[in-house]
Design a protein around this motif. Structure first.
Motif, PDB file in Angstrom:
ATOM      1  N   ILE A 234       0.836  -1.206   0.000  1.00 17.11           N
ATOM      2  CA  ILE A 234       0.000   0.000   0.000  1.00 17.11           C
ATOM      3  C   ILE A 234       0.863   1.246   0.000  1.00 17.11           C
ATOM      4  O   ILE A 234       0.583   2.220  -0.719  1.00 17.11           O
ATOM      5  N   ILE A 235       1.936   1.250   0.783  1.00 13.66           N
ATOM      6  CA  ILE A 235       2.824   2.417   0.838  1.00 13.66           C
ATOM      7  C   ILE A 235       3.463   2.675  -0.519  1.00 13.66           C
ATOM      8  O   ILE A 235       3.434   3.795  -1.041  1.00 13.66           O
ATOM      9  N   VAL A 236       4.040   1.637  -1.106  1.00 11.68           N
ATOM     10  CA  VAL A 236       4.696   1.803  -2.406  1.00 11.68           C
ATOM     11  C   VAL A 236       3.675   2.159  -3.486  1.00 11.68           C
ATOM     12  O   VAL A 236       3.889   3.074  -4.304  1.00 11.68           O
ATOM     13  N   GLY A 237       2.547   1.452  -3.484  1.00 10.62           N
ATOM     14  CA  GLY A 237       1.526   1.708  -4.492  1.00 10.62           C
ATOM     15  C   GLY A 237       0.921   3.096  -4.371  1.00 10.62           C
ATOM     16  O   GLY A 237       0.658   3.762  -5.383  1.00 10.62           O
ATOM     17  N   ALA A 238       0.688   3.555  -3.132  1.00  9.42           N
ATOM     18  CA  ALA A 238       0.112   4.888  -2.934  1.00  9.42           C
ATOM     19  C   ALA A 238       1.101   5.968  -3.350  1.00  9.42           C
ATOM     20  O   ALA A 238       0.716   6.978  -3.953  1.00  9.42           O
ATOM     21  N   ALA A 239       2.388   5.773  -3.026  1.00  4.26           N
ATOM     22  CA  ALA A 239       3.403   6.746  -3.442  1.00  4.26           C
ATOM     23  C   ALA A 239       3.472   6.828  -4.962  1.00  4.26           C
ATOM     24  O   ALA A 239       3.555   7.923  -5.538  1.00  4.26           O
ATOM     25  N   LEU A 240       3.415   5.678  -5.636  1.00  5.09           N
ATOM     26  CA  LEU A 240       3.423   5.660  -7.095  1.00  5.09           C
ATOM     27  C   LEU A 240       2.168   6.318  -7.658  1.00  5.09           C
ATOM     28  O   LEU A 240       2.231   7.056  -8.652  1.00  5.09           O
ATOM     29  N   THR A 241       1.040   6.061  -7.016  1.00  4.39           N
ATOM     30  CA  THR A 241      -0.221   6.671  -7.454  1.00  4.39           C
ATOM     31  C   THR A 241      -0.155   8.188  -7.360  1.00  4.39           C
ATOM     32  O   THR A 241      -0.595   8.900  -8.280  1.00  4.39           O
ATOM     33  N   ILE A 242       0.385   8.693  -6.264  1.00  5.08           N
ATOM     34  CA  ILE A 242       0.528  10.141  -6.104  1.00  5.08           C
ATOM     35  C   ILE A 242       1.402  10.707  -7.223  1.00  5.08           C
ATOM     36  O   ILE A 242       1.076  11.729  -7.839  1.00  5.08           O
ATOM     37  N   GLY A 243       2.540  10.042  -7.479  1.00  4.67           N
ATOM     38  CA  GLY A 243       3.435  10.524  -8.521  1.00  4.67           C
ATOM     39  C   GLY A 243       2.791  10.524  -9.901  1.00  4.67           C
ATOM     40  O   GLY A 243       2.927  11.489 -10.663  1.00  4.67           O
ATOM     41  N   LEU A 244       2.079   9.458 -10.227  1.00  5.54           N
ATOM     42  CA  LEU A 244       1.437   9.368 -11.538  1.00  5.54           C
ATOM     43  C   LEU A 244       0.343  10.416 -11.703  1.00  5.54           C
ATOM     44  O   LEU A 244       0.188  11.022 -12.773  1.00  5.54           O
ATOM     45  N   ARG A 245      -0.410  10.650 -10.647  1.00  3.51           N
ATOM     46  CA  ARG A 245      -1.484  11.638 -10.737  1.00  3.51           C
ATOM     47  C   ARG A 245      -0.921  13.041 -10.851  1.00  3.51           C
ATOM     48  O   ARG A 245      -1.432  13.872 -11.623  1.00  3.51           O
ATOM     49  N   LEU A 246       0.138  13.334 -10.090  1.00  3.93           N
ATOM     50  CA  LEU A 246       0.748  14.655 -10.185  1.00  3.93           C
ATOM     51  C   LEU A 246       1.308  14.884 -11.585  1.00  3.93           C
ATOM     52  O   LEU A 246       1.159  15.969 -12.161  1.00  3.93           O
ATOM     53  N   ARG A 247       1.953  13.870 -12.140  1.00  2.00           N
ATOM     54  CA  ARG A 247       2.511  14.009 -13.486  1.00  2.00           C
ATOM     55  C   ARG A 247       1.404  14.256 -14.505  1.00  2.00           C
ATOM     56  O   ARG A 247       1.539  15.118 -15.394  1.00  2.00           O
ATOM     57  N   ALA A 248       0.300  13.523 -14.375  1.00  2.00           N
ATOM     58  CA  ALA A 248      -0.807  13.705 -15.313  1.00  2.00           C
ATOM     59  C   ALA A 248      -1.409  15.101 -15.183  1.00  2.00           C
ATOM     60  O   ALA A 248      -1.758  15.732 -16.194  1.00  2.00           O
ATOM     61  N   ILE A 249      -1.522  15.594 -13.972  1.00  4.63           N
ATOM     62  CA  ILE A 249      -2.094  16.924 -13.751  1.00  4.63           C
ATOM     63  C   ILE A 249      -1.194  18.001 -14.347  1.00  4.63           C
ATOM     64  O   ILE A 249      -1.654  18.906 -15.032  1.00  4.63           O
ATOM     65  N   VAL A 250       0.104  17.887 -14.077  1.00  6.03           N
ATOM     66  CA  VAL A 250       1.059  18.877 -14.608  1.00  6.03           C
ATOM     67  C   VAL A 250       1.045  18.878 -16.129  1.00  6.03           C
ATOM     68  O   VAL A 250       1.021  19.935 -16.775  1.00  6.03           O
ATOM     69  N   ARG A 251       1.048  17.686 -16.737  1.00 12.67           N
ATOM     70  CA  ARG A 251       1.041  17.612 -18.202  1.00 12.67           C
ATOM     71  C   ARG A 251      -0.226  18.217 -18.773  1.00 12.67           C
ATOM     72  O   ARG A 251      -0.178  18.909 -19.808  1.00 12.67           O
ATOM     73  N   GLU A 252      -1.362  17.962 -18.126  1.00  8.57           N
ATOM     74  CA  GLU A 252      -2.613  18.514 -18.653  1.00  8.57           C
ATOM     75  C   GLU A 252      -2.648  20.027 -18.519  1.00  8.57           C
ATOM     76  O   GLU A 252      -3.141  20.721 -19.416  1.00  8.57           O
ATOM     77  N   LEU A 253      -2.117  20.550 -17.424  1.00  9.30           N
ATOM     78  CA  LEU A 253      -2.078  22.002 -17.243  1.00  9.30           C
ATOM     79  C   LEU A 253      -1.141  22.659 -18.258  1.00  9.30           C
ATOM     80  O   LEU A 253      -1.460  23.705 -18.829  1.00  9.30           O
TER      81      LEU A 253
END
Length: 222
Positions: A200-219
């Motif tokens: 859960i820790i590793v997966g949640a950290a990866l999820t945060i990173g992927l979502r932040l990257r997607a948000i930045v790219r879309e902006l």
């Protein structure tokens, strides 16, 4: 169309038919989406307490508590579906519905993971740190999702560790731990629950990173 009418007349509702039927029955008995969301917190609190006390009781009681925690986690997932069904398809969307829908889940995550972490401390004193890490990162996944919405973007659900996956992973670990405790294999108990927190820790950290990257790219693409 009410939930009852949708259950009776919508052929596409077959795969969700039993949930629609249950939601309709709950509505007839006065249940509300906000009430179901709060009930999910109660289930998570009971699951967290079950994890905490399971490792402090004789093995047969501990195994029962671990099984009970898995049932509570399954109940929480069901509540998360039912509150949305009542709100959207039952015409019960409240003005504060988003608060009741999202805020309880953040507390519920923490109650579960802290229960697991502190439950393991008699054997592994540092396990409570993993419980805190899992709790904070779980909240972080939701924060980043809401951050995207606040930026005027679509809801980003990327990543391998959304709420549903977190609860399923924890429930599966509880079942393995219950079997290990019933059979007297204490190592299975500890490693099953530790593995769940680690994933859960590793997966949640990866999820945060992927979502932040997607948000930045879309902006930046605007």
């Amino acid at each position: 169309m009410s939930i009852d009418q949708e259950t009776s007349h919508d052929p596409a509702a077959g795969r969700h038919g039993w949930r629609l039927a249950l939601a309709a029955r709950l509505r007839r008995h006065g249940a509300t989406p906000n009430g179901i969301s709060l009930f999910a917190i109660g289930l998570s609190a009971v699951a967290g307490l079950s994890f905490y006390f399971a490792l402090r009781d004789p093995p047969h009681y501990g195994a029962v508590l671990l099984l009970f925690s898995a049932v509570c986690l399954a109940g929480r997932l069901l509540c998360n579906r039912l509150d949305g069904l009542l709100a959207r398809r039952g015409g019960m969307v409240g003005k504060a519905g988003e608060v009741y829908s999202d805020a309880p889940d953040r507390l519920a995550d923490a109650l579960v993971f802290l229960g697991v972490g502190y439950g393991l401390t008699p054997w592994l004193p540092w396990a409570s740190d993993l419980g805190w890490a899992a709790s904070l990162l779980a909240v972080g996944t939701a924060y980043v999702r809401v951050l995207g919405l606040a930026c005027g973007l679509r809801e980003h659900g990327e990543g391998p560790m959304p709420r549903r996956t977190r609860m399923i992973a924890t429930a599966i670990a509880a079942l393995f731990a219950a079997a290990g405790l019933a059979l007297g294999h204490i190592a299975v108990v500890a490693w099953s629950l530790l593995a769940a927190l680690g994933v859960i820790i590793v997966g949640a950290a990866l999820t945060i990173g992927l979502r932040l990257r997607a948000i930045v790219r879309e902006l930046e693409a605007r």
